[in-house]
Design a protein around this motif. Structure first.
Motif, PDB file in Angstrom:
ATOM      1  N   PHE A   1       3.422   1.843   7.592  1.00 27.05           N
ATOM      2  CA  PHE A   1       3.571   2.068   6.151  1.00 27.05           C
ATOM      3  C   PHE A   1       3.235   0.801   5.379  1.00 27.05           C
ATOM      4  CE2 PHE A   1       7.651   0.443   7.499  1.00 27.05           C
ATOM      5  CZ  PHE A   1       8.087  -0.345   6.452  1.00 27.05           C
ATOM      6  N   GLU A   2       2.931   0.998   4.099  1.00 27.04           N
ATOM      7  CA  GLU A   2       2.697  -0.106   3.169  1.00 27.04           C
ATOM      8  C   GLU A   2       3.835  -0.118   2.164  1.00 27.04           C
ATOM      9  OE1 GLU A   2      -1.129   0.665   1.422  1.00 27.04           O
ATOM     10  OE2 GLU A   2      -2.140  -0.525   2.955  1.00 27.04           O
ATOM     11  N   LYS A   3       4.290  -1.314   1.850  1.00 25.29           N
ATOM     12  CA  LYS A   3       5.367  -1.468   0.869  1.00 25.29           C
ATOM     13  C   LYS A   3       4.738  -1.901  -0.451  1.00 25.29           C
ATOM     14  CE  LYS A   3       8.099  -4.820   1.090  1.00 25.29           C
ATOM     15  NZ  LYS A   3       9.011  -5.890   1.354  1.00 25.29           N
ATOM     16  N   CYS A   4       4.552  -0.951  -1.344  1.00 26.47           N
ATOM     17  CA  CYS A   4       3.968  -1.222  -2.656  1.00 26.47           C
ATOM     18  C   CYS A   4       5.079  -1.637  -3.623  1.00 26.47           C
ATOM     19  CB  CYS A   4       3.248   0.021  -3.168  1.00 26.47           C
ATOM     20  SG  CYS A   4       2.026   0.672  -2.003  1.00 26.47           S
ATOM     21  N   LYS A   5       4.701  -1.956  -4.844  1.00 24.73           N
ATOM     22  CA  LYS A   5       5.701  -2.396  -5.824  1.00 24.73           C
ATOM     23  C   LYS A   5       6.672  -1.276  -6.192  1.00 24.73           C
ATOM     24  CE  LYS A   5       3.117  -6.104  -7.959  1.00 24.73           C
ATOM     25  NZ  LYS A   5       2.569  -6.657  -9.184  1.00 24.73           N
ATOM     26  N   GLU A   6       6.144  -0.095  -6.491  1.00 22.57           N
ATOM     27  CA  GLU A   6       6.998   0.999  -6.933  1.00 22.57           C
ATOM     28  C   GLU A   6       7.380   1.960  -5.827  1.00 22.57           C
ATOM     29  OE1 GLU A   6       3.875   0.616  -8.555  1.00 22.57           O
ATOM     30  OE2 GLU A   6       4.736  -0.801  -9.974  1.00 22.57           O
ATOM     31  N   ASN A   7       6.592   2.027  -4.749  1.00 26.10           N
ATOM     32  CA  ASN A   7       6.869   3.009  -3.708  1.00 26.10           C
ATOM     33  C   ASN A   7       6.531   2.463  -2.329  1.00 26.10           C
ATOM     34  OD1 ASN A   7       4.084   3.140  -3.500  1.00 26.10           O
ATOM     35  ND2 ASN A   7       3.929   4.968  -4.745  1.00 26.10           N
TER      36      ASN A   7
END
Length: 123
Positions: A107-113
């Motif tokens: 998974f990628e940890k984005c700013k909002e999600n």
């Protein structure tokens, strides 16, 4: 020697008082390790799924509640296979739980999600 006695006479009751106060408030020190921080930040975000991830969830009969409560919460981030410094969003490889079956999630940890890319059943 006398100073040392006074030191311990004050230190021990002070530590006990602090432990009781912190324990009453439900504070834990486990959230400071990198694995715990990444998992806590991920769980605090909204989840988005790729099409392949959604298809694997249906195939393996995994719902979002099981994903959050059992897989991610009990998971371990493999920092050797993750790219935590990737720009614009860091990507991680999570393996969980240590029992049977074991799942591997990218998974990628984005700013909002948190955007979940792949899901594999290892065992």
């Amino acid at each position: 020697m006398r100073k040392l006695k006074f030191f311990f006479i004050g230190l021990i009751p002070g530590l006990l008082i602090v432990f009781f106060i912190l324990n009453k408030k439900g504070v834990s020190c486990s959230g400071y390790l990198p694995n715990s921080r990444v998992i806590a930040e991920t769980l605090s975000k909204d989840f988005t799924y790729s099409e392949t991830f959604q298809a694997e969830m249906k195939t393996l009969k995994i719902d979002e509640k099981f994903l959050k409560d059992s897989i991610i919460t009990k998971g371990e981030i493999n920092f050797d296979k993750s790219d935590a410094q990737k720009k614009p969003y860091p990507s991680y490889l999570l393996t969980a739980p240590e029992g049977n079956p074991t799942y591997e999630i990218t998974f990628e940890k984005c700013k909002e999600n948190a955007h979940f890319i792949s899901l594999k059943k290892l065992k």
